[in-house]
Motif scaffolding. Sequence first.
Motif, short mmCIF file in Angstrom:
data_model
loop_
_atom_site.label_atom_id
_atom_site.label_comp_id
_atom_site.label_asym_id
_atom_site.label_seq_id
_atom_site.Cartn_x
_atom_site.Cartn_y
_atom_site.Cartn_z
N VAL A 28 5.61 -0.16 6.49
CA VAL A 28 4.16 -0.26 6.35
C VAL A 28 3.53 0.06 7.71
O VAL A 28 3.72 -0.68 8.68
N LEU A 29 2.81 1.17 7.77
CA LEU A 29 2.22 1.62 9.03
C LEU A 29 0.72 1.85 8.89
O LEU A 29 0.23 2.19 7.81
N GLY A 30 0.03 1.68 9.99
CA GLY A 30 -1.41 1.90 10.02
C GLY A 30 -1.94 1.37 11.34
O GLY A 30 -1.31 0.51 11.98
N GLY A 31 -3.07 1.86 11.76
CA GLY A 31 -3.65 1.43 13.02
C GLY A 31 -4.08 -0.01 12.99
O GLY A 31 -4.17 -0.63 11.92
N PRO A 32 -4.37 -0.58 14.16
CA PRO A 32 -4.85 -1.97 14.21
C PRO A 32 -6.18 -2.10 13.48
O PRO A 32 -7.09 -1.31 13.71
N GLY A 33 -6.25 -3.06 12.55
CA GLY A 33 -7.48 -3.23 11.79
C GLY A 33 -7.51 -2.41 10.51
O GLY A 33 -8.52 -2.37 9.82
N SER A 34 -6.39 -1.77 10.15
CA SER A 34 -6.37 -0.94 8.94
C SER A 34 -6.17 -1.76 7.67
O SER A 34 -6.26 -1.23 6.56
N GLY A 35 -5.88 -3.06 7.81
CA GLY A 35 -5.76 -3.92 6.64
C GLY A 35 -4.35 -4.07 6.10
O GLY A 35 -4.17 -4.52 4.96
N LYS A 36 -3.34 -3.73 6.90
CA LYS A 36 -1.95 -3.82 6.44
C LYS A 36 -1.58 -5.24 6.01
O LYS A 36 -0.96 -5.44 4.98
N GLY A 37 -1.97 -6.21 6.84
CA GLY A 37 -1.56 -7.58 6.57
C GLY A 37 -2.07 -8.11 5.24
O GLY A 37 -1.33 -8.74 4.49
N THR A 38 -3.33 -7.82 4.94
CA THR A 38 -3.93 -8.28 3.68
C THR A 38 -3.19 -7.70 2.49
O THR A 38 -2.85 -8.41 1.53
N GLN A 39 -2.91 -6.40 2.54
CA GLN A 39 -2.24 -5.76 1.40
C GLN A 39 -0.78 -6.17 1.31
O GLN A 39 -0.23 -6.28 0.20
N CYS A 40 -0.12 -6.40 2.44
CA CYS A 40 1.27 -6.88 2.40
C CYS A 40 1.34 -8.23 1.69
O CYS A 40 2.25 -8.48 0.90
N ALA A 41 0.36 -9.10 1.96
CA ALA A 41 0.34 -10.40 1.30
C ALA A 41 0.20 -10.24 -0.21
O ALA A 41 0.84 -10.95 -0.99
N ASN A 42 -0.64 -9.30 -0.65
CA ASN A 42 -0.79 -9.03 -2.08
C ASN A 42 0.51 -8.52 -2.69
O ASN A 42 0.90 -8.91 -3.80
N ILE A 43 1.18 -7.61 -1.99
CA ILE A 43 2.44 -7.03 -2.50
C ILE A 43 3.51 -8.10 -2.62
O ILE A 43 4.26 -8.15 -3.60
N VAL A 44 3.59 -8.98 -1.62
CA VAL A 44 4.56 -10.08 -1.66
C VAL A 44 4.31 -10.95 -2.88
O VAL A 44 5.23 -11.29 -3.63
N GLN A 45 3.05 -11.30 -3.09
CA GLN A 45 2.70 -12.21 -4.19
C GLN A 45 2.97 -11.60 -5.55
O GLN A 45 3.43 -12.28 -6.47
N HIS A 46 2.68 -10.32 -5.71
CA HIS A 46 2.68 -9.73 -7.04
C HIS A 46 3.90 -8.86 -7.36
O HIS A 46 4.13 -8.54 -8.52
N PHE A 47 4.66 -8.49 -6.33
CA PHE A 47 5.82 -7.63 -6.59
C PHE A 47 7.12 -8.16 -6.00
O PHE A 47 8.15 -7.49 -6.07
N GLY A 48 7.09 -9.34 -5.42
CA GLY A 48 8.32 -9.99 -5.03
C GLY A 48 9.01 -9.47 -3.79
O GLY A 48 10.19 -9.75 -3.57
N PHE A 49 8.30 -8.72 -2.97
CA PHE A 49 8.88 -8.24 -1.72
C PHE A 49 8.85 -9.35 -0.67
O PHE A 49 8.03 -10.27 -0.75
N THR A 50 9.72 -9.24 0.31
CA THR A 50 9.67 -10.10 1.49
C THR A 50 9.01 -9.31 2.62
O THR A 50 9.40 -8.17 2.89
#
Length: 233
Positions: free
Chosen positions: A33-55
């Motif tokens: 997962v790559l993107g510049g600072p402030g691109s929103g990676k963390g928010t979307q990673c949390a969604n993916i973890v919750q809904h698709f079972g990734f760590t």
Amino acid sequence: MATKEAASTDVVDGMKDLTGSFPGDKKITVVFVLGGPGSGKGTQCANIVQHFGFTHLSAGDLLRAEIKSGSENGTMIQNMIKEGKIVPSEVTIKLLQRAMLESGNDKFLVDGFPRNEENRAAFESVTNIEPEFVLFFDCSEEEMERRLLNRNQGRDDDNIDTIRKRFNVFLESSLPVIEYYNSKGKVRKIDAAKPIDEIFEVVKGIFAPYSTQFKNHYNNGDWAFDMPHKAAN
């Protein structure tokens, strides 16, 4: 100079017991997962973890946790950072491997790594794992700058000069990694300037192939998640 090089070697050698090995018949799925600072990676990673079972694994968080643990390796890493040295790729990779093994999962979001081409080549060489794809959050510098400044709550790295330096580091170091994987057809580019819910609708489409597998682990109905829009098929 020789002393510093020896210190780097000691860190890597000291991490050897952390690697272990994954079961031979277990397929490991890794998404960078790559993107510049402030691109929103963390928010979307949390969604993916919750809904698709990734760590979700953050290389930076793992390094900070190792330092905080007070271990011998953590002290070595801290000293290297204080000296302005870049932590060797192998050290970060071995921390990632340990976290993967300890998670018991087989699907991982690796956030903010690889930071450069050397990181990328070392990860594939050490782990023998190629990412399924790279999730790239593409966002203009103006928008990322606005977000970072708006979220500023006394964070040292959220001032204008530091932010722009971080942008430059990302452009110089991480874009070549994205270009490499793009040449292999492995980049999934996200328009990260859109609202969070709209972005996740796109993300859900990308991760849809993994939803059935995750669903099978939750036959008791826990799969039904609380969102204002329908789940991916």
